[in-house]
Design an enzyme around this catalytic site. Structure first.
Site, PDB file in Angstrom:
ATOM      1  N   GLU A 205       0.993  -1.181   0.078  1.00 12.31           N
ATOM      2  CA  GLU A 205      -0.096   0.238  -0.049  1.00 12.31           C
ATOM      3  C   GLU A 205       0.816   1.351   0.057  1.00 12.31           C
ATOM      4  OE1 GLU A 205      -3.075   0.134   3.130  1.00 12.31           O
ATOM      5  OE2 GLU A 205      -3.787  -1.803   2.265  1.00 12.31           O
ATOM      6  N   LYS A 337     -15.939  -0.764   3.013  1.00 15.63           N
ATOM      7  CA  LYS A 337     -15.478  -1.610   2.274  1.00 15.63           C
ATOM      8  C   LYS A 337     -16.618  -2.437   1.336  1.00 15.63           C
ATOM      9  CE  LYS A 337     -10.677  -3.068   3.944  1.00 15.63           C
ATOM     10  NZ  LYS A 337      -9.695  -4.558   4.706  1.00 15.63           N
TER      11      LYS A 337
HETATM   12  P1  PGA Z   1      -7.058  -5.777   2.557  1.00 15.86           P
HETATM   13  O1  PGA Z   1      -6.695  -4.772   3.932  1.00 15.86           O
HETATM   14  O2  PGA Z   1      -7.169  -5.274   1.632  1.00 15.86           O
HETATM   15  O3  PGA Z   1      -5.597  -6.952   2.148  1.00 15.86           O
HETATM   16  O4  PGA Z   1      -7.481  -7.069   2.987  1.00 15.86           O
HETATM   17  C1  PGA Z   1      -6.464  -3.450   4.180  1.00 15.86           C
HETATM   18  C2  PGA Z   1      -7.122  -3.797   5.589  1.00 15.86           C
HETATM   19  O5  PGA Z   1      -7.064  -4.613   6.206  1.00 15.86           O
HETATM   20  O6  PGA Z   1      -7.751  -2.692   6.367  1.00 15.86           O
HETATM   21 ZN    ZN Z   2      -7.678  -3.774   8.232  1.00 16.39          ZN
END
Ligand code: PGA
Ligand code: ZN
Length: 432
Positions: A205, A337
């Site tokens: 990231e 998300k």
């Molecule tokens: P991931 O992690 O997108 O790899 O699931 C992001 C998070 O845990 O916030």
């Molecule tokens: Zn997370």
């Protein structure tokens, strides 16, 4: 009827990890087009909607031919002729068509790209930026960003057990200023790592990929980086952690290899509590694993009054899980998300459930991302108050931060930075 859907198409494109992903595109009778790409997680919750992959040899099994075919076939057939403004209706069609709770058949990657493409097309038909279309005349704020400085866990070869070491600048007057401060901290952290020979590169990231010998060393180094940047820790800049403890689950407890520790649920909560007492920590995500309700309730009791306690894998953007956690006095914030939920409507329902409880909400990217900037618009248009996108580097991250600056400009003199107001009331009161 300019809002009538005339075509739904999908194509396979590529994400920030060089893996295939789905882009959906919706065209309307009036000529407007909306498009969106599915992101992908690496540290995923077992209860989230299913990212459908082809398996087999090609592309390491990450192919999305089945999900793409679902959009071009069954989904297109079901949506053509419908009014794009009826988001709830379109999302219900996707759910019915799939017939499983987790989009196991069509794939959440097919569903989320289609659902987001629809809302983009609707905004385009109105000639509005997406955030303004979603705000629908309501006053909305520019979100408080959570920005990664060190990446660990599943995003950096498990170099640290804790996944994300981030900063938050709630005292800044504007998001523009919050970014400037964060850029200073990011640079200072990189310099410290390089000088001390602990810099191994950049994580998934965009945060620095560190060579630390304990999780606490990361916290110390971050506090040091804030000092060196010339900003004040605990005043201008606060620390935020995503423990992503699902990844640490082991034999009914937790294993932190970097610290050489095997911990019970109570002990991992203790360890995090010690960190919150010692460092200027404003927010903690997933300090325990996805089904450890007792552990999350204990964490909430121990430090939920003064620290934002976010459920990510623990809540998986699911309104029902949000309400169940609240009944158990667990968490005070939800991570949103859209691809964990599968549709825009389900994600919004999780956010609304949190808001009704007086919780805070953070719209979030995934570790596998694209140049798609939908979440910048959702965070503003829904007035979520916070946005988490990863670090302050790599263009799949920067595209989203930069879009926030464009939105701030579009808001003109109306632009209001959420700052401390984005946090649960008791947490804001403890630090503001
Ligand atoms: P991931 O992690 O997108 O790899 O699931 C992001 C998070 O845990 O916030
Ligand atoms: Zn997370």
């Amino acid at each position: 009827m300019k809002h009538t859907i005339t075509a739904v198409r999908a194509r396979q494109l590529w994400d920030s990890r060089g893996r295939p992903t789905v882009e959906a595109e919706i065209e309307l009778a009036g000529g407007s087009i909306g498009r969106a790409m599915a992101p992908a997680g690496a540290s995923r919750g077992a209860h989230e909607a299913i990212d459908l992959r082809d398996g087999g040899e090609a592309f390491g099994g990450y192919g999305v031919a089945r999900a793409t075919a679902a959009v071009n076939g069954a989904i297109a057939k079901a949506l053509v002729g419908r009014d794009v403004r009826d988001q709830a209706g379109l999302d219900a069609v996707l759910e019915q068509l799939d017939g499983t709770p987790a989009f196991a058949r069509l794939g959440a990657n097919a569903a989320v790209s289609t659902s987001l493409a629809a809302v983009h097309a609707a905004a385009a038909a109105e000639g509005m930026p997406l955030w303004r279309y979603l705000a629908d005349g309501r006053k909305v704020r520019v979100p408080l960003p959570e920005i990664q400085i060190f990446g660990g866990g599943a995003h950096a070869g498990r170099r640290t057990d804790v996944q994300d070491f981030m900063v938050m600048c709630p005292r800044a007057p504007t998001v523009r200023r919050a970014f400037e401060i964060t850029a200073d901290v990011y640079r200072a952290a990189g310099a410290i790592m390089e000088e001390s020979g602990r810099l191994a590169g950049v994580a998934d990231e965009g945060g620095w990929w560190p060579l630390f010998t304990s999780n606490e060393e990361a916290l110390e180094t971050l506090a040091h980086a804030i000092d060196r940047s010339g900003h004040k820790a605990g005043h201008d800049v606060f620390i935020s952690l995503d423990v992503a403890a699902n990844e640490l689950s082991h034999d009914g407890g937790y294993r932190l290899p970097l610290d050489g520790a095997e911990l019970t649920s109570e002990q991992i909560v203790d360890r995090v509590a010690v960190w919150t007492a010692k460092y200027p920590i404003l927010s903690i995500e997933d300090p325990v694993s996805q089904d450890d309700m007792a552990g999350m309730a204990l964490a909430t009791e121990r430090f939920g009054g003064t620290v934002q306690l976010i459920g990510d894998d623990f809540l998986v953007t699911n309104a029902e899980r949000v309400r169940r956690a609240a009944e158990n006095r667990a968490c005070n914030a939800v991570l949103v998300k859209v691809n964990q939920a599968g549709t825009v409507s389900r994600a919004k329902a999780a956010l609304d459930a949190a808001r009704e409880l007086g919780w805070s909400a953070i719209v979030s990217a995934r570790s596998g991302e694209t140049e798609d900037v939908s979440i910048s618009h959702l965070s503003v248009g829904w007035d979520a108050g916070q946005l988490k996108v990863g670090s302050f580097t790599r263009s799949e991250r920067m595209a989203k931060w930069n879009e926030l600056l464009r939105i701030e400009e579009q808001m003109g003199s109306d632009a209001e930075y959420a700052g401390f107001g984005a946090l649960p009331a008791s947490v804001a009161a403890a630090h503001a």
